[in-house]
Write an enzyme that holds these catalytic residues in place. Structure first.
Site, mmCIF file in Angstrom:
data_model
loop_
_atom_site.group_PDB
_atom_site.id
_atom_site.type_symbol
_atom_site.label_atom_id
_atom_site.label_comp_id
_atom_site.label_asym_id
_atom_site.label_seq_id
_atom_site.Cartn_x
_atom_site.Cartn_y
_atom_site.Cartn_z
ATOM 1 N N GLU A 242 0.889 -1.175 0.000
ATOM 2 C CA GLU A 242 0.000 0.000 0.000
ATOM 3 C C GLU A 242 0.915 1.209 0.000
ATOM 4 O O GLU A 242 1.498 1.547 1.037
ATOM 5 C CB GLU A 242 -0.879 0.006 1.256
ATOM 6 C CG GLU A 242 -1.878 -1.139 1.348
ATOM 7 C CD GLU A 242 -3.105 -0.921 0.469
ATOM 8 O OE1 GLU A 242 -3.125 0.029 -0.331
ATOM 9 O OE2 GLU A 242 -4.043 -1.721 0.587
ATOM 10 N N CYS A 276 -2.554 9.352 2.479
ATOM 11 C CA CYS A 276 -2.236 8.748 1.175
ATOM 12 C C CYS A 276 -3.318 9.072 0.157
ATOM 13 O O CYS A 276 -3.047 9.179 -1.017
ATOM 14 C CB CYS A 276 -2.051 7.248 1.325
ATOM 15 S SG CYS A 276 -3.456 6.422 2.078
HETATM 16 P P1 NAD Z 1 8.261 4.905 4.732
HETATM 17 O O1 NAD Z 1 8.348 4.114 3.495
HETATM 18 O O2 NAD Z 1 9.357 5.841 5.036
HETATM 19 O O3 NAD Z 1 8.162 3.952 5.997
HETATM 20 C C1 NAD Z 1 7.114 3.024 6.139
HETATM 21 C C2 NAD Z 1 7.581 1.929 7.074
HETATM 22 O O4 NAD Z 1 8.607 1.188 6.446
HETATM 23 C C3 NAD Z 1 8.172 2.419 8.395
HETATM 24 O O5 NAD Z 1 7.735 1.576 9.419
HETATM 25 C C4 NAD Z 1 9.669 2.278 8.162
HETATM 26 O O6 NAD Z 1 10.406 2.115 9.347
HETATM 27 C C5 NAD Z 1 9.703 1.021 7.332
HETATM 28 N N1 NAD Z 1 10.904 0.835 6.524
HETATM 29 C C6 NAD Z 1 11.776 1.762 6.062
HETATM 30 N N2 NAD Z 1 12.754 1.174 5.333
HETATM 31 C C7 NAD Z 1 12.496 -0.158 5.329
HETATM 32 C C8 NAD Z 1 13.112 -1.294 4.731
HETATM 33 N N3 NAD Z 1 14.201 -1.170 3.986
HETATM 34 N N4 NAD Z 1 12.564 -2.500 4.917
HETATM 35 C C9 NAD Z 1 11.425 -2.635 5.627
HETATM 36 N N5 NAD Z 1 10.794 -1.602 6.234
HETATM 37 C C10 NAD Z 1 11.323 -0.377 6.075
HETATM 38 O O7 NAD Z 1 6.863 5.654 4.705
HETATM 39 P P2 NAD Z 1 6.272 6.673 5.779
HETATM 40 O O8 NAD Z 1 6.968 7.978 5.615
HETATM 41 O O9 NAD Z 1 6.220 6.058 7.125
HETATM 42 O O10 NAD Z 1 4.763 6.797 5.299
HETATM 43 C C11 NAD Z 1 4.339 7.727 4.362
HETATM 44 C C12 NAD Z 1 4.105 7.073 3.024
HETATM 45 O O11 NAD Z 1 3.177 6.014 3.164
HETATM 46 C C13 NAD Z 1 3.504 7.999 2.005
HETATM 47 O O12 NAD Z 1 4.111 7.786 0.760
HETATM 48 C C14 NAD Z 1 2.055 7.576 1.967
HETATM 49 O O13 NAD Z 1 1.382 7.877 0.770
HETATM 50 C C15 NAD Z 1 2.172 6.115 2.177
HETATM 51 N N6 NAD Z 1 0.924 5.577 2.674
HETATM 52 C C16 NAD Z 1 0.197 4.759 1.861
HETATM 53 C C17 NAD Z 1 -1.030 4.275 2.300
HETATM 54 C C18 NAD Z 1 -1.862 3.370 1.451
HETATM 55 O O14 NAD Z 1 -2.759 2.756 2.000
HETATM 56 N N7 NAD Z 1 -1.628 3.241 0.158
HETATM 57 C C19 NAD Z 1 -1.477 4.612 3.564
HETATM 58 C C20 NAD Z 1 -0.702 5.440 4.353
HETATM 59 C C21 NAD Z 1 0.498 5.897 3.910
#
Ligand code: NAD
Length: 524
Positions: A242, A276
């Site tokens: 997502e 999002c």
């Molecule tokens: P992010 O990708 O920075 O982090 C998301 C999660 O991934 C965090 O828990 C982080 O610690 C973890 N992470 C980071 N690097 C990783 C790796 N290499 N392996 C595994 N896990 C890792 O995103 P964010 O800043 O926390 O969230 C914002 C983003 O999420 C925005 O782009 C938003 O659009 C998206 N989002 C999407 C939805 C959806 O349902 N489509 C919902 C909410 C947020």
């Protein structure tokens, strides 16, 4: 090799984004701790599955009751750690989860039970077929900070009711909210081994991805999602991704300006634009363009920015300074390329470390970052269009495909356009609220991800589909087994003709030719 250098454990710091105050520091789970958590989950999962599904539904019922009792505490914690106004924490997080529990309590039994699969193929009539839905085992969840409660909770409830164990890695920015979720689930009767939280940063998430989980549900940015897709492909780990969005809003000339402008500003600024599904691009047909801009500006000027705990606040802080800088850079880039800032476009340091004024931009183009890259901040860029085809082309001119909206007084016109927009969800005359419809599948096209959460399709992601086939006539050899030869070939030709030839006569002749095969003579 022994070493006397002490390696300091990595930490995550939970901060209040409105004040900058440290709420708590927590040690990151080590790689070993992540693996141990997954092993414990695997050990416990068979007994969780062995409970009747009605018992797991009863646990969800109890969770729903406890969450309702503690709704104000949970919403306050969300506001403290993620910044959004308390009332948004209550409605877009707590209420969404209460309703997701309601959906599963009402539907999980029906959706997960064995499903008879009648066979159309004549040769297969003597078999009973069933679709079984079996849990994966251990599901890993990696969640973001922007909806720190509703995203992991809705995913977890679906995974749990299906009989999975869960190891979850919350965003490093919002661990406390997920620890509260764990506490509520445990109080409701979910065994500790069945729902475990591994606190940590990206490296902890990567450790979970590399552990012995059976599936990963990831919500976060496209960049991280792509890294996860690559790593999971190497071991064929199933994943739901997502990811981000750049949701278009298309306002047709027959839209109600007052309603559409209110929808636009709420859709763009809810959770300070860190949603999002938020409105990230707004396209308005020429006749409405200027009055629409005026209505948005007039309304945005009335919005109150501040600490989300103040009930008078409409818009809270941005999560941290890095994100604030990114938003400010996109606005500066747009300005430099000719966009007009109609209101906002400034930081608000007098309110706290991470505040940005809700911003309306006009005369934007698709050459600007603000129309191509996810902004994730309180910015509403508005662009003019002339024809429906042009609006659809603009809406689809994006690497993202999460959601979109179309605004018109003519529902059928809106729905016709909605069908031509390449996104996982399209709303006609509303925005964002699809996330609160527990029945509706949530997920994206293109770079916005793969797979679905929420509703029937979200529940399906938590199970493996097994086909169970069982013979009614166990003492009869199958007609297609060995015993090949000229006679058999003729019988089979007859059998094919009996089913598929055009015309009753040809089918009848086929049936007569095929008849011998049922005697089973000559079968090995
Ligand atoms: P992010 O990708 O920075 O982090 C998301 C999660 O991934 C965090 O828990 C982080 O610690 C973890 N992470 C980071 N690097 C990783 C790796 N290499 N392996 C595994 N896990 C890792 O995103 P964010 O800043 O926390 O969230 C914002 C983003 O999420 C925005 O782009 C938003 O659009 C998206 N989002 C999407 C939805 C959806 O349902 N489509 C919902 C909410 C947020």
């Amino acid at each position: 090799m022994a070493t006397d250098v002490q390696v300091a454990a990595r930490k995550v710091v939970s901060l209040n984004p409105a004040t900058g105050e440290t709420l708590r520091e927590l040690a990151c789970a080590s790689e070993q701790e992540v693996h141990t958590a997954v092993a414990r989950a695997r050990g416990a999962q068979p007994s969780w599955l062995a409970l009747d599904i009605r018992a797991r539904i009863a646990v969800l019922n109890q969770f729903q009751h406890l969450l309702h009792e503690k709704k104000s505490d949970v919403a306050r914690l969300i506001t403290n750690e993620a910044g959004k106004p308390y009332v948004e924490a209550l409605t877009t997080e707590v209420m969404v989860v209460l309703d997701a529990a309601r959906f599963l309590i009402e539907n999980a039994y029906r959706l997960l039970r064995d499903e008879p699969l009648p066979h159309g193929n004549l040769a297969m009539k003597m078999k009973a077929g069933r679709i079984l839905r079996e849990p994966y085992g251990v599901i890993g969840i990696v969640s973001p900070w922007n909806y720190p409660f509703s995203i992991p909770a809705t995913e977890s409830l679906a995974a749990l009711v299906a009989g999975n164990a869960i190891v979850i890695k919350p965003s490093e920015l919002t661990s406390l909210v997920v620890l509260e979720l764990a506490s509520l689930l445990h109080q409701a009767g979910v065994p500790k081994e069945i729902f475990q939280v591994v606190v940590g940063d990206g490296a902890t998430g990567a450790a979970l991805l590399n552990s012995e989980i059976d599936k990963l549900i990831f919500t976060g940015s496209v960049a991280t999602g792509k890294r996860i897709a690559q790593a999971s492909a190497a071991r064929l780990l199933p994943v739901v991704l997502e990811l981000g969005g750049k949701d278009p809003m298309v306002v047709l000339e027959d839209a109600d300006i007052d309603v559409a402008s209110s929808g636009a500003i709420w859709g763009a600024f809810v959770n300070a634009g860190q949603t999002c599904l938020s409105v990230e691009r707004c396209y308005v047909q020429r006749k409405l363009y200027e009055p629409f801009l005026a209505a948005c500006v007039r309304k945005v000027k009335q919005l109150r920015v501040g600490n989300g705990l103040n009930p008078e606040t409409d818009i809270g802080p941005i999560i941290h300074e890095r994100q604030l800088n990114l938003v400010a850079q996109q606005v500066e880039d747009a300005k430099a390329s000719g966009a007009r800032v109609l209101t906002g476009g400034t930081r608000l340091p007098e309110l706290g470390p991470n505040f940005y004024a809700p911003t309306v931009l006009a005369d934007v183009t698709h050459e600007m970052k603000v129309m191509r890259e996810e902004t994730f901040g309180p910015v509403l860029p508005i662009m003019l269009f002339d024809t429906e085809d042009e609006a659809i082309a603009l809406a689809n001119d994006s690497e993202y495909g999460l959601a979109a909206s179309v605004w018109t007084r003519d529902r059928s016109r809106g729905e016709a356009i909605a069908r031509r927009i390449d996104t996982g969800t399209v709303m006609v005359n509303d925005v964002v609220s699809c996330f609160g419809i527990s029945e509706a599948p949530h997920g994206g096209f293109k770079s916005s991800g793969t797979g679905r959460t929420h509703g029937r399709f979200g529940l399906e992601e938590m199970v493996r589909i097994k086909y169970l086939d069982s013979e009614h006539l166990p003492r009869m050899k199958k007609v297609w087994w060995y015993g090949y030869g000229e006679a058999f070939t003729g019988q089979m030709e007859g059998f094919v003709n009996m089913q598929f030839a055009r015309g009753v006569g040809k089918r009848l002749v086929g049936a007569i030719r095929a008849a011998g095969v049922f005697l089973g003579k000559g079968r090995l």
